[in-house]
Every structure is written in structure tokens, then in C-alpha cells.
Scaffold this motif. Structure first.
Motif, short mmCIF file in Angstrom:
data_model
loop_
_atom_site.label_atom_id
_atom_site.label_comp_id
_atom_site.label_asym_id
_atom_site.label_seq_id
_atom_site.Cartn_x
_atom_site.Cartn_y
_atom_site.Cartn_z
N GLY A 165 3.96 29.10 -19.58
CA GLY A 165 4.91 29.15 -20.70
C GLY A 165 5.02 27.86 -21.49
N ALA A 166 4.03 26.98 -21.35
CA ALA A 166 4.11 25.67 -22.02
C ALA A 166 4.09 25.77 -23.54
CB ALA A 166 2.97 24.77 -21.54
N PHE A 167 3.60 26.89 -24.06
CA PHE A 167 3.47 26.97 -25.52
C PHE A 167 4.61 27.74 -26.19
CE2 PHE A 167 -1.21 27.03 -24.25
CZ PHE A 167 -1.25 25.65 -24.18
N SER A 168 5.52 28.22 -25.39
CA SER A 168 6.58 29.04 -25.94
C SER A 168 7.35 28.26 -27.02
CB SER A 168 7.49 29.47 -24.79
OG SER A 168 8.63 30.06 -25.31
N GLY A 169 7.30 28.77 -28.25
CA GLY A 169 8.02 28.17 -29.38
C GLY A 169 7.56 26.77 -29.75
N ILE A 170 6.35 26.40 -29.37
CA ILE A 170 5.88 25.01 -29.58
C ILE A 170 5.70 24.70 -31.07
CG2 ILE A 170 3.37 25.41 -29.50
CD1 ILE A 170 3.21 23.00 -27.56
N THR A 171 6.06 23.48 -31.47
CA THR A 171 5.87 23.07 -32.86
C THR A 171 4.48 22.47 -33.02
OG1 THR A 171 6.66 20.84 -32.42
CG2 THR A 171 8.31 22.46 -33.11
N ALA A 172 4.06 22.30 -34.27
CA ALA A 172 2.73 21.72 -34.51
C ALA A 172 2.66 20.31 -33.92
CB ALA A 172 2.44 21.70 -36.00
N ALA A 173 3.72 19.54 -34.11
CA ALA A 173 3.69 18.15 -33.61
C ALA A 173 3.62 18.14 -32.08
CB ALA A 173 4.92 17.40 -34.09
N ALA A 174 4.42 19.02 -31.46
CA ALA A 174 4.44 19.05 -29.99
C ALA A 174 3.09 19.51 -29.45
CB ALA A 174 5.56 19.97 -29.50
N SER A 175 2.46 20.42 -30.17
CA SER A 175 1.17 20.92 -29.72
C SER A 175 0.13 19.80 -29.74
CB SER A 175 0.74 22.08 -30.63
OG SER A 175 -0.51 22.55 -30.24
N GLN A 176 0.17 18.99 -30.79
CA GLN A 176 -0.76 17.85 -30.85
C GLN A 176 -0.50 16.88 -29.71
OE1 GLN A 176 -1.21 15.84 -34.54
NE2 GLN A 176 -1.75 17.69 -35.65
N GLU A 177 0.78 16.64 -29.47
CA GLU A 177 1.14 15.71 -28.39
C GLU A 177 0.69 16.23 -27.03
OE1 GLU A 177 5.38 14.67 -28.01
OE2 GLU A 177 5.08 13.91 -30.06
N THR A 178 0.87 17.54 -26.82
CA THR A 178 0.47 18.14 -25.54
C THR A 178 -1.01 17.93 -25.30
OG1 THR A 178 2.11 19.86 -25.87
CG2 THR A 178 0.39 20.33 -24.25
N PHE A 179 -1.79 18.16 -26.37
CA PHE A 179 -3.24 18.02 -26.22
C PHE A 179 -3.63 16.57 -25.92
CE2 PHE A 179 -7.51 17.32 -28.10
CZ PHE A 179 -8.23 18.14 -27.24
N LEU A 180 -3.06 15.65 -26.70
CA LEU A 180 -3.42 14.25 -26.51
C LEU A 180 -3.00 13.75 -25.13
CD1 LEU A 180 -2.75 12.77 -30.05
CD2 LEU A 180 -4.94 13.17 -28.90
N ALA A 181 -1.82 14.19 -24.69
CA ALA A 181 -1.36 13.76 -23.37
C ALA A 181 -2.30 14.30 -22.30
CB ALA A 181 0.07 14.26 -23.12
N TYR A 182 -2.73 15.55 -22.49
CA TYR A 182 -3.61 16.15 -21.48
C TYR A 182 -4.97 15.44 -21.41
CZ TYR A 182 -7.16 19.16 -19.58
OH TYR A 182 -8.25 19.61 -18.89
N ILE A 183 -5.62 15.27 -22.56
CA ILE A 183 -6.98 14.66 -22.49
C ILE A 183 -6.92 13.18 -22.11
CG2 ILE A 183 -8.10 16.30 -24.09
CD1 ILE A 183 -7.97 14.08 -26.22
N SER A 184 -5.73 12.60 -22.17
CA SER A 184 -5.61 11.19 -21.78
C SER A 184 -5.24 11.04 -20.31
CB SER A 184 -4.54 10.50 -22.64
OG SER A 184 -4.85 10.64 -24.01
N ASP A 185 -5.03 12.17 -19.64
CA ASP A 185 -4.57 12.13 -18.24
C ASP A 185 -5.79 12.04 -17.29
OD1 ASP A 185 -3.83 12.79 -15.65
OD2 ASP A 185 -2.22 14.12 -16.32
N PRO A 186 -5.97 10.91 -16.61
CA PRO A 186 -7.18 10.71 -15.80
C PRO A 186 -7.29 11.69 -14.63
CG PRO A 186 -5.83 8.71 -15.85
CD PRO A 186 -5.06 9.77 -16.56
N VAL A 187 -6.18 12.22 -14.17
CA VAL A 187 -6.26 13.12 -13.01
C VAL A 187 -6.52 14.56 -13.47
CG1 VAL A 187 -5.04 14.04 -11.01
CG2 VAL A 187 -4.76 11.63 -11.64
N MET A 188 -5.67 15.03 -14.37
CA MET A 188 -5.78 16.45 -14.76
C MET A 188 -7.12 16.79 -15.41
SD MET A 188 -3.38 17.74 -13.44
CE MET A 188 -3.84 19.40 -13.89
N THR A 189 -7.64 15.85 -16.21
CA THR A 189 -8.91 16.15 -16.87
C THR A 189 -10.04 16.27 -15.85
OG1 THR A 189 -9.01 13.78 -17.35
CG2 THR A 189 -8.51 15.23 -19.18
#
Ligand code: PFF
Length: 471
Positions: free
Chosen positions: A127-151
Motif C-alpha cells: 500500500g505504499a503508493f496509496s494516494g501518493i503525490t508526484a513529489a512523494a513518488s520521486q522521493e520514494t524512488f530516490l530513497a530506494y535506489i540510494s539504499d545499500p541494503v534494499m537494492t
């Protein structure tokens, strides 16, 4: 010899078609095509891309399939064998080497993006995308690809699935996976296009994708330090479109040649090539039609690059009814499409090493997959603000450098030499026998591989090398 006993064949023509379409349709269509079209100015890129697919790509598909089928071995040994039969230099096997090494490099970063699709599937399900704004969506992506463990977790998961299927051989998991899931992906994409048509900026999208602005193709704008914008002649977009057409059709990396080697002689290569290219282009265009209406509706940047799909589609999923489910399904099917392509990338190195050593196919698949996976860690860490994001190779990050090396250098070169080989160094009679098509079709094909493909690829390649050195 280990290889001789292990060389498998497709169980049917249908199985081959699905596997070949499975190889062609992947991240290249849904992730790469839209963002490259965005960066290349839309319609002009799309038009040139489609011309390359049908005028150069289809004949090249036929050429590679026929070489693989004739050689019945890995790309390296098939090329060596055919060169010998034709009384040509053993150096022609370098085409096979370029494919095998190139595929190894590409799978290393393909798996990283494949991992993104798995992570996004999980995010959507939670449910991470529920009602997500454009800015939040960009932030989510950048935070994810910058995460050394999750990637790394997602990269390892993706590579693990790929290794598992390759280890089982072409008939086991692969044929079953593609039969069901490729049509499902197609249907879901169609639903997304319809959704975007009603809820996004569809007219602007049609204009962007199908109304070419040819300036975009030949000129590049650079913003100087002073803020002044200069325009200069550049063929970057044309080269990008050529590279993308090869990549999307799985050409010049040994994949199609390897799949050709599992073919029996009763398959019509010309017809197969047209079907593969048409399905592949249809998926790419549908991806564009699903994504750009959202990009325009939310005023996002069409030229933002590799994050485009991952930043835009969640916004739509966040707003549509049952969006969590649709999003999860979409990323799951995208992951499947990516896995069926990744398999075809791991296949060329695996088939070569299996021929060369006495190791079991399973062991070879694991060894090569793990090695490529390790190389891929560098790509994963080169994204966002991840651990190696500051490392620059010729001005770009590690992932882009690998992409440039394979897409813009190795693939055009291998493609050009493949065309030259079948067009000029294999006897005409042998090619006619191998293709077994009617005279007129053969003549058209022969003309395209002898003249059009090598000249077009050669000119564009020389231009890019010249630009790179000059710039
Ligand atoms: N064609 C695949 C895609 O579009 O995602 C990627 C690919 C697979 C490229 C196999 C090259 C290849 F040999």
C-alpha cells in the motif's frame, strides 16, 4: 564432450516463439523505451526507432537465428564452426565473444533494474503508493535506489530467480512461464493504456509520441555556464534509437543466436522475426501510451531518465480503484517479462562455459550468475546517492558506463560484423538453403543485410566515436 550431450531443443515452434518474444519483451520495452523516447524528444525518436526495428532489426534477427541454427552451439563456437566451413578466418568467432561478454555485462545491470521491479511489487502490495503525490513518488524512488541494503536484496532475489530457471534448462521453467504470463502482461498494459487515456493527458501524449519534431533528432541543446543555450548538430538520438532497437530485439548479445541454436530446421525464420519484432514494438508503444499521459498530467519531466516508469506509474496506481492490486500485478508481470529476458542474457555465457568445461549446467548457471551478480553490485551502488554514486567513468556513473559500452559500442560493432559476415563471407547458396524462403523475400533480405545494415550501423557508429573523441 559435455556440450554435445547437453545441447537441447525447443519442444515446439510455439515454445520457441514464446521464448523469443519473452527475450525481446522486457525492461527494454517498458522501462527503457519510454525514458529514451522522452529524452530523445518523442515522435522523432519513435519513428526512427520503428524504422530501425523493421529495416535493420528484422533482417538481423533472421541472420542471427540462422547462424545459431546452423552452428548448433554457443555463439562463440557456432561462429568458429561456420567460419571454418566457409573457409574464413577464425577471427569471426570474435562476434560470438563480443556477444557472450556483452551479455554478461548487460545481465549484471539488467538484474539490478529487475530487482527494482520486485521491490516495487512489494511496495505496491504493502500500500505504499496509496494516494501518493508526484513529489512523494520521486522521493520514494530516490530513497530506494540510494539504499545499500534494499537494492542488493532485490538484485540478489532477481538474479536468484534467473539462475534457478537457467539451471533447469530451456524447456523446464522458461516455456511454462512465458505461455501464461506474457499474454497477461499484454492484457494488463492494455488496461493501463485505457486508464491513462481517460485519466491522463492522452492527446498531448499522442502528439508527443506520434508527431515528430525532426529538429530533436539532429540537434542537441546545451546550457552553458552563463545560462545561454546553444544548439549543435548531433546524432546522439539516432544512435540511441539504433542501440535501443538492437537491445529491445535482443540482438548482438548472442541471445538470439543461442535461441536459434535450440531450433530445428522446420521453423520459418522470416515469419518468426516479423512476429517477434511486431510484438516487441507493440509492447513498447503501449508502455509509452500508458506512461506519458501521467507524465504530462502531472507536469513531470519527460527527460528525467531511468526513474521515469518507477516515479510515474505509482501516481496512477495510487489513485485508481484497486490501485494497490493493479500496481502489484503490473510490477509482478514486469518482473516476469524481465526474468524471461534475463534468462536469455545468461544463456550465451552459460552455453559457452558448459561446452568448454565438464561442469554440469546447474553449476555453470550458478557460477556465471553469481559472477554477474557480483559485477552488478557496482551498478546497484552507482544509483541515486548510493555508495558508489560519485564514481564517474568518462563522466557517467558505473551503470551508465556499462550501458554505453554495450549499447553504443559492442552491440553496433557486433551487429555490423554479423551483417557483413552473412552478407559477404557466407556463400549465397548456403544462406538460401538455410533460410529456405521464396526468392523475392530472400533477395530483399540479402540486400538489407549486405548493404543497408552494415552501412547504416557503420556510419552511425563512426559518428558516435568521432563525437565522443571530439567532445
Ligand atoms: N530485449 C530485452 C529487453 O528489451 O528488455 C533485453 C535483452 C535481452 C537485450 C537479451 C539483449 C539480449 F540479448
Amino acid at each position: 564432450m559435455a556440450g554435445a550431450t547437453q545441447h537441447a531443443h525447443w519442444s515446439s515452434k510455439w515454445a520457441f516463439m514464446l521464448a523469443a518474444v519473452g527475450s525481446a519483451v522486457g525492461l527494454g520495452n517498458i522501462w527503457k523505451f519510454p525514458y529514451e523516447a522522452g529524452q530523445g524528444g518523442g515522435g522523432a525518436f519513435v519513428l526512427v526507432y520503428l524504422i530501425f526495428v523493421f529495416v535493420i532489426g528484422v533482417p538481423m534477427l533472421v541472420a542471427e537465428l540462422s547462424l545459431g541454427r546452423r552452428g548448433q552451439m554457443s555463439p562463440i563456437n557456432s561462429m568458429a564452426k561456420i567460419a571454418k566451413e566457409e573457409g574464413r578466418s577464425p577471427l569471426w568467432s570474435l562476434i560470438g565473444w563480443s556477444g557472450v561478454v556483452g551479455a554478461f555485462i548487460v545481465i549484471s545491470f539488467y538484474s539490478v533494474v529487475g530487482g527494482w521491479t520486485l521491490a516495487y511489487m512489494a511496495k505496491s502490495a504493502m500500500g505504499a503508493f496509496s494516494g501518493i503525490t508526484a513529489a512523494a513518488s520521486q522521493e520514494t524512488f530516490l530513497a530506494y535506489i540510494s539504499d545499500p541494503v534494499m537494492t542488493i536484496v532485490s538484485h540478489v532475489a532477481f538474479m536468484g530467480i534467473t539462475i534457478f530457471i537457467v539451471a533447469k534448462g530451456v524447456q523446464g521453467g522458461l516455456e511454462k512461464a512465458v505461455t501464461l504470463l506474457m499474454p497477461a502482461l499484454f492484457a494488463l498494459l492494455l488496461i493501463l493504456v485505457i486508464y491513462s487515456a481517460f485519466n491522463g493527458a492522452f492527446v498531448a501524449t499522442l502528439d508527443f509520441l506520434f508527431n515528430p519534431d525532426f529538429d530533436q533528432l539532429f540537434y542537441k541543446e546545451t546550457v552553458l555556464a552563463s545560462g545561454e543555450v546553444t544548439r549543435h548538430f548531433s546524432l546522439d538520438t539516432v544512435l540511441q534509437a539504433l542501440g535501443q532497437s538492437f537491445f529491445s530485439l535482443s540482438l548482438a548479445l548472442g541471445s538470439i543466436m543461442t535461441y536459434g541454436s535450440y531450433l530445428r530446421r522446420d521453423v520459418n525464420l522470416g515469419k518468426s522475426a516479423v512476429i517477434i519484432a511486431s510484438a516487441d514494438s507493440a509492447v513498447a508503444l503501449m508502455a509509452g501510451l500508458a506512461i506519458f499521459p501521467i507524465v504530462f498530467a502531472y507536469g513531470l519531466d519527460v527527460g528525467q531518465g531511468g526513474g521515469l516508469v518507477f516515479m510515474t506509474l505509482p501516481i496512477a496506481f495510487g489513485q485508481m480503484p484497486l490501485g494497490g492490486l493493479v500496481g502489484t500485478l503490473f510490477f509482478a508481470l514486469l518482473a516476469v517479462a524481465a526474468v524471461t529476458s534475463a534468462i536469455s542474457l545468461l544463456e550465451p555465457p552459460v552455453s559457452y562455459v558448459a561446452e568448454k568445461t565438464s561442469m554440469s549446467r546447474r553449476k555453470v548457471a550458478i557460477t556465471m550468475g553469481v559472477a554477474a551478480g557480483l559485477l552488478g553490485v557496482l551498478s546497484a551502488y552507482s544509483q541515486g546517492s548510493n555508495l558508489l554514486s560519485d564514481v564517474r567513468i568518462f563522466g557517467v556513473n558505473i551503470m551508465d558506463a556499462k550501458d554505453f559500452l554495450t549499447n553504443n559500442i559492442m552491440m553496433p560493432l557486433a551487429g555490423m560484423f554479423t551483417a557483413l559476415f552473412v552478407g559477404w563471407f557466407v556463400s549465397r547458396k548456403a544462406m538460401m538453403d538455410e533460410l529456405a524462403i521464396e526468392d523475392r523475400s530472400f533477395r530483399i533480405w540479402y540486400f538489407l543485410v549486405r548493404f543497408v545494415s552494415p552501412i547504416a550501423v557503420g556510419v552511425i557508429f563512426v559518428k558516435i566515436i568521432f563525437d565522443t573523441i571530439a567532445g
